[in-house]
Structure formats: structure tokens, C-alpha cells
Design an enzyme around this catalytic site. Structure first.
Site, mmCIF file in Angstrom:
data_model
loop_
_atom_site.group_PDB
_atom_site.id
_atom_site.type_symbol
_atom_site.label_atom_id
_atom_site.label_comp_id
_atom_site.label_asym_id
_atom_site.label_seq_id
_atom_site.Cartn_x
_atom_site.Cartn_y
_atom_site.Cartn_z
ATOM 1 N N ARG A 116 8.639 -3.900 -5.093
ATOM 2 C CA ARG A 116 9.989 -5.013 -5.548
ATOM 3 C C ARG A 116 9.342 -6.098 -4.549
ATOM 4 O O ARG A 116 9.605 -7.145 -5.056
ATOM 5 C CB ARG A 116 11.278 -4.398 -4.888
ATOM 6 N N TYR A 170 6.472 12.950 -12.724
ATOM 7 C CA TYR A 170 5.867 12.942 -14.034
ATOM 8 C C TYR A 170 4.873 14.195 -14.257
ATOM 9 O O TYR A 170 5.016 15.004 -13.162
ATOM 10 C CB TYR A 170 5.166 11.666 -14.303
ATOM 11 N N PRO A 207 2.004 0.298 -8.117
ATOM 12 C CA PRO A 207 2.177 0.308 -9.717
ATOM 13 C C PRO A 207 3.613 0.229 -10.003
ATOM 14 O O PRO A 207 4.392 0.855 -9.722
ATOM 15 C CB PRO A 207 1.440 1.812 -9.960
HETATM 16 C C1 LIG Z 1 9.941 -1.926 -11.967
HETATM 17 C C2 LIG Z 1 9.405 -0.655 -11.493
HETATM 18 C C3 LIG Z 1 8.525 0.134 -11.867
HETATM 19 C C4 LIG Z 1 8.040 1.014 -11.424
HETATM 20 N N1 LIG Z 1 6.929 1.770 -12.012
HETATM 21 C C5 LIG Z 1 5.996 2.694 -11.321
HETATM 22 C C6 LIG Z 1 4.818 3.178 -12.030
HETATM 23 O O1 LIG Z 1 4.788 3.003 -13.256
HETATM 24 N N2 LIG Z 1 4.079 4.182 -11.348
HETATM 25 C C7 LIG Z 1 4.646 4.472 -10.046
HETATM 26 O O2 LIG Z 1 3.727 5.310 -9.371
HETATM 27 N N3 LIG Z 1 5.384 4.008 -9.375
HETATM 28 C C8 LIG Z 1 6.559 3.017 -10.235
HETATM 29 N N4 LIG Z 1 7.229 2.405 -9.586
HETATM 30 C C9 LIG Z 1 7.538 2.707 -8.049
HETATM 31 C C10 LIG Z 1 6.935 1.832 -7.034
HETATM 32 O O3 LIG Z 1 5.347 1.798 -7.082
HETATM 33 C C11 LIG Z 1 7.138 1.901 -5.418
HETATM 34 O O4 LIG Z 1 6.845 3.110 -5.338
HETATM 35 C C12 LIG Z 1 8.629 1.711 -5.222
HETATM 36 O O5 LIG Z 1 9.247 0.309 -5.866
HETATM 37 C C13 LIG Z 1 9.102 1.623 -3.857
HETATM 38 O O6 LIG Z 1 8.339 0.751 -3.165
HETATM 39 P P1 LIG Z 1 8.892 -0.823 -2.637
HETATM 40 O O7 LIG Z 1 10.022 -0.377 -1.626
HETATM 41 O O8 LIG Z 1 7.864 -1.555 -2.110
HETATM 42 O O9 LIG Z 1 9.610 -1.296 -3.793
HETATM 43 C C14 LIG Z 1 8.055 1.337 -9.980
HETATM 44 C C15 LIG Z 1 8.993 0.531 -9.387
HETATM 45 C C16 LIG Z 1 9.745 -0.366 -9.942
HETATM 46 C C17 LIG Z 1 10.578 -1.418 -9.124
#
Ligand SMILES: Cc1cc2nc3c(=O)[nH]c(=O)nc-3n(C[C@H](O)[C@H](O)[C@H](O)COP(=O)(O)O)c2cc1C
Length: 377
Positions: free
Chosen positions: A333, A189, A31
Site C-alpha cells: 500500500r 491460493y 506483488p
Molecule cells: C491491491 C492489492 C493487491 C494485492 N495482490 C497481491 C498479489 O497479487 N499477490 C500477493 O502475493 N499479494 C498481494 N497483495 C498483498 C501485498 O503484496 C502485501 O502483502 C500486503 O498489502 C501487505 O503489505 P503492505 O502493508 O505493504 O501493504 C495485494 C495487496 C493489495 C493492497
């Protein structure tokens, strides 16, 4: 011979089930809030294209950005999408139809911001479990600046309203064609504020030891399950770290984790998604006793578990899946940089690097479009 970690033999490319749903593979779009909805929370055609690209890129499952659930205290940011009106349902239906046409499944993440609300068109004040000022500062990438205000401590009636918002929103999500919902119980949250010892100072049955602090999370899952029946997927996302606290760990370690996971399985969760906000999976996954948090979630519940945090490192993703730490991996990401990550993996093509400038000065779809034009991608 194709390298097993970069070719079609990668374990993430095997099909998987969540509840009664079959997913084409184990790669999930995490998400991600993009603050790109209309001011009234209605998803835009640009959002339809954004989600459809992940489905066309081969992801087995997409989880939407956190979507607000009521017209009281749930909204977290301006231009966040909602699921509280007929207009919202109609616009989300466009998205689910396109995603399904491209062969993927899609869950809606249901989010109540609680004390971490930095833009709410319905209210100026915030509400949380207790009147504790949140740590850190508002998030500039979602349009905030300065300190968070101190929330009003929620009454039992406020809690009932919040639970009801989750339930009605889940029903509206199903009406909009979603295959399931994910309760946002992570990252600081509202639901996580109740789980967290230092933001939940309540002396009623929603506070105290971890068994009390998990009560709201379990009630939300159970209430959605009771309303929508046994076949609809109802998952929950949890995390130790938060957008405003990258170092927090559950104080009781493995003990707390077992209590939380068991309560959510008992409530009827279809899957657990363990996030790793601000940290790589392995940094937050290790618990006392040598287990990983995701592996323990599998053991305690027997449910499918999604691991998160740096899974665009496809060697790490393969190990997590092959060594029994999780059933699926979600990519944030890495998916922004590669909406077609599953296709690339299948064809043995290397993924593109994520560039944080893509989300500057705010994490909107418009800014990502400009970044792509400048980079000629
Ligand atoms: C731009 C952005 C927005 C995010 N918004 C949410 C969100 O709405 N809900 C949520 O549970 N995590 C949110 N996250 C966290 C990501 O879901 C994820 O847990 C975090 O980026 C780590 O994973 P990754 O290493 O694959 O990026 C967001 C991350 C990014 C980069």
C-alpha cells in the site's frame, strides 16, 4: 545532519544481492493484483506505465501482480494477467524492457488460484487439494461476491498439470525478460491451500503432516529450477494469514516453519518472501521461542529473506533490516501511495499516506487514475 531513518543513510537504501543479481537497494514493490489486463489476460500499455513508474521511482526490485500459469484452473480473477500465450509474453516484454531501462529488476509472481478462483475464462468450476469449502467470501475489490464454491479435489494428474503450468510459465517469463519468478505460495491460493491443515485433508503424499503438505511447494520450486538452471532467480512467497483468513497461524509454530523453510531451500529457492496479508509484520512475525518468522527463515536457509507488512513505516523497516530479521522489505500500500518511495527516502521527504479509496470499488488502474484526478495528485 540528515536523520538516518529518513535520509540517504537508511539501511533500505543499501544495495543487496539475490542469487547472482545485484539490486540497487532493498526496497521491493510487493506483488499487487490490479485486475486491469485485457479480457484475454494480455497486459495493457497502462500496466507498462504503472510498473515503469515504480522503476523510475527508484525501487530496486519490482514483483508483479499474481499472474496465472495455465489454461485450466489457475486463473483467479477476470482481467488478471496471464503468462500462457505468445501475446502475453510480447506484452510483458514491453514492461520488462521499460523497467530495465529505468534501472530496476523485475520478477514475475506466478499464481495458481486453486479453490480461491472467482473468475476464470477457461473454466466455471474450481479445483483444490480437497473438497473443502473455502472460508469467507469472494473479494469485491477483484470483482467477486458471495460464497466461494466447493472445489473439486485434485487428482495426481491435476497436480502434475498445475506443476507443469508453473514450469512452462517460468520459462515464458524468462523469455519475456524477467530477472526471476516468485511462486505464489501465500495468502490462501493453491500452493498455500496444500500447506494449510484445514484445506488439505489428503491422505496421499501431498497431505498429512507438514512435511507432506509442503511437498507441492517444494516440487514447484525444484521443477522450475531443474528446467531453468542454477542462475535464474526462483523465489517463493509464504504467509500464515490469507485473504480469506486473517487469523490463521501455522499449527506447529516454529517446528512447521523450520520444516517448510528447509524443504524450500533444499528445492533450490533463491529467496523467501514472507507476506503478512491483512496484518502488520510484527503481528504475524512472532513465533514461539522469541524468534521472528523472517529471522528464522534466514537462519534456517541462509537465503535472502524479504519481510512484508506495514514497511512504509520506515522506522520499522530500518529496525527489521538492522536487527537481522530480513534482508529486504517489500511495500504494498505504501508503494501505491508513493511509487517514488525510494527517491523520497533518499531526499528525506515524508511519504504520502495511503488512501483505501484509491482501490474502490475495484483495485483497477483506471479507478486509481480517477482517484488521483479527483485528488489532483
Ligand atoms: C491491491 C492489492 C493487491 C494485492 N495482490 C497481491 C498479489 O497479487 N499477490 C500477493 O502475493 N499479494 C498481494 N497483495 C498483498 C501485498 O503484496 C502485501 O502483502 C500486503 O498489502 C501487505 O503489505 P503492505 O502493508 O505493504 O501493504 C495485494 C495487496 C493489495 C493492497
Amino acid at each position: 545532519m540528515t536523520d538516518i531513518l529518513t535520509g540517504s543513510g537508511h539501511p533500505a537504501l543499501r544495495p543487496e544481492r539475490i542469487g547472482r543479481l545485484t539490486l540497487a537497494n532493498r526496497l521491493v514493490v510487493a506483488p499487487m493484483t490490479r485486475v486491469s489486463a485485457a479480457p484475454d489476460g494480455t497486459p495493457t500499455p497502462e500496466m507498462t506505465d504503472y510498473y515503469t513508474a515504480y522503476a523510475q521511482g527508484g525501487f530496486g526490485l519490482l514483483i508483479t501482480e499474481g499472474t496465472y500459469t495455465d489454461t485450466v484452473y489457475s486463473q483467479g480473477y477476470l482481467n488478471q494477467p496471464g503468462i500462457v500465450s505468445a501475446e502475453h509474453v510480447a506484452a510483458w516484454r514491453e514492461i520488462t524492457e521499460q523497467v530495465h531501462a529505468a534501472g530496476s529488476r523485475i520478477f514475475m509472481q506466478l499464481m495458481h488460484g486453486g479453490a480461491l478462483s472467482q473468475g476464470n475464462r477457461y473454466r466455471d468450476d474450481t479445483a483444490g487439494p480437497s473438497a473443502v469449502p473455502p472460508r469467507g467470501e469472494k473479494l469485491p475489490e477483484y470483482g467477486g461476491s458471495g460464497r466461494w464454491p466447493t472445489p473439486r479435489a485434485m487428482s495426481l494428474a491435476d497436480i502434475e498439470t498445475a506443476v507443469d503450468g508453473f514450469v512452462r510459465s517460468a520459462a515464458r517469463a524468462r523469455e519475456a525478460g524477467f530477472d526471476g519468478v516468485e511462486v505464489h505460495g501465500a495468502n490462501g491460493y493453491l500452493v498455500d491451500q496444500f500447506l494449510t491443515d484445514y484445506t488439505n485433508l489428503r491422505d496421499d503424499s501431498y497431505g498429512g503432516p507438514v512435511a507432506g503438505r509442503v511437498r507441492l511447494a517444494a516440487e514447484v520450486v525444484a521443477a522450475i529450477r531443474a528446467e531453468l538452471g542454477g542462475e535464474f532467480c526462483v523465489g517463493i512467497r509464504l504467509s500464515q494469514t490469507k485473504v480469506n483468513d486473517f487469523v490463521h497461524r501455522w499449527p506447529g509454530g516454529t517446528h512447521d516453519a523450520k520444516v517448510i523453510f528447509a524443504a524450500l531451500a533444499e528445492a533450490g529457492a533463491s529467496y523467501l518472501h514472507i507476506a503478512s496479508e491483512g496484518r502488520d509484520w510484527i503481528e504475524t512475525a512472532r513465533l514461539d521461542g522469541g524468534v521472528t518468522i523472517t529471522g528464522l527463515a534466514r537462519q534456517v536457509t541462509g537465503l535472502p529473506v524479504i519481510a512484508n507488512g506495514g514497511m512504509h513505516d520506515l522506522t520499522q523497516a530500518a529496525q527489521v533490516l538492522s536487527d537481522g530479521h530480513a534482508d529486504l522489505v517489500s511495500v504494498g500500500r505504501g508503494a501505491l501511495a508513493n511509487p517514488d518511495l525510494p527517491r523520497r527516502l533518499g531526499q528525506g521527504l515524508p511519504p504520502a499516506e495511503f488512501d483505501h479509496m484509491m482501490l474502490q470499488p475495484m483495485a483497477t488502474l483506471g479507478n486509481a487514475r480517477q482517484w488521483r484526478q479527483a485528488a489532483r495528485i
